[in-house]
Design a protein around this motif. Sequence first.
Motif, PDB file in Angstrom:
ATOM      1  N   UNK A 281       0.842  -1.198   0.000  1.00 51.49           N
ATOM      2  CA  UNK A 281       0.000   0.000   0.000  1.00 51.49           C
ATOM      3  C   UNK A 281       0.878   1.249   0.000  1.00 51.49           C
ATOM      4  N   UNK A 282       1.948   1.220   0.755  1.00 52.56           N
ATOM      5  CA  UNK A 282       2.854   2.365   0.810  1.00 52.56           C
ATOM      6  C   UNK A 282       3.488   2.662  -0.537  1.00 52.56           C
ATOM      7  N   UNK A 283       3.932   1.612  -1.237  1.00 54.58           N
ATOM      8  CA  UNK A 283       4.544   1.816  -2.539  1.00 54.58           C
ATOM      9  C   UNK A 283       3.515   2.311  -3.550  1.00 54.58           C
ATOM     10  N   UNK A 284       2.313   1.808  -3.474  1.00 56.42           N
ATOM     11  CA  UNK A 284       1.248   2.288  -4.356  1.00 56.42           C
ATOM     12  C   UNK A 284       1.003   3.777  -4.126  1.00 56.42           C
ATOM     13  N   UNK A 285       0.965   4.189  -2.880  1.00 54.49           N
ATOM     14  CA  UNK A 285       0.782   5.613  -2.566  1.00 54.49           C
ATOM     15  C   UNK A 285       1.961   6.448  -3.081  1.00 54.49           C
ATOM     16  N   UNK A 286       3.169   5.918  -2.990  1.00 52.90           N
ATOM     17  CA  UNK A 286       4.325   6.632  -3.524  1.00 52.90           C
ATOM     18  C   UNK A 286       4.200   6.796  -5.037  1.00 52.90           C
ATOM     19  N   UNK A 287       3.759   5.749  -5.727  1.00 53.46           N
ATOM     20  CA  UNK A 287       3.570   5.822  -7.179  1.00 53.46           C
ATOM     21  C   UNK A 287       2.496   6.837  -7.531  1.00 53.46           C
ATOM     22  N   UNK A 288       1.398   6.826  -6.804  1.00 59.04           N
ATOM     23  CA  UNK A 288       0.324   7.785  -7.061  1.00 59.04           C
ATOM     24  C   UNK A 288       0.811   9.214  -6.838  1.00 59.04           C
ATOM     25  N   UNK A 289       1.598   9.423  -5.807  1.00 65.27           N
ATOM     26  CA  UNK A 289       2.179  10.741  -5.550  1.00 65.27           C
ATOM     27  C   UNK A 289       3.104  11.139  -6.696  1.00 65.27           C
TER      28      UNK A 289
END
Length: 56
Positions: free
Chosen positions: A38-46
């Motif tokens: 989830x953290x990496x997905x949020x980083x990608x979205x950012x």
Amino acid sequence: MAWRGVHNALLVGRLHEIGVDENERNLRNKVSRVKLTAGFLLQCLTAIGVQQLQLD
């Protein structure tokens, strides 16, 4: 793969800009194996400029 028109190489560059050390091969492997935290997905979205996320 492209998210919002951002291909792997560009995403890796944008992740680097926000301090995430990733390479194109590892990114491709994570996505193809659905090994995204989830953290990496949020980083990608950012990194691709998502400012709002709507979950229905």
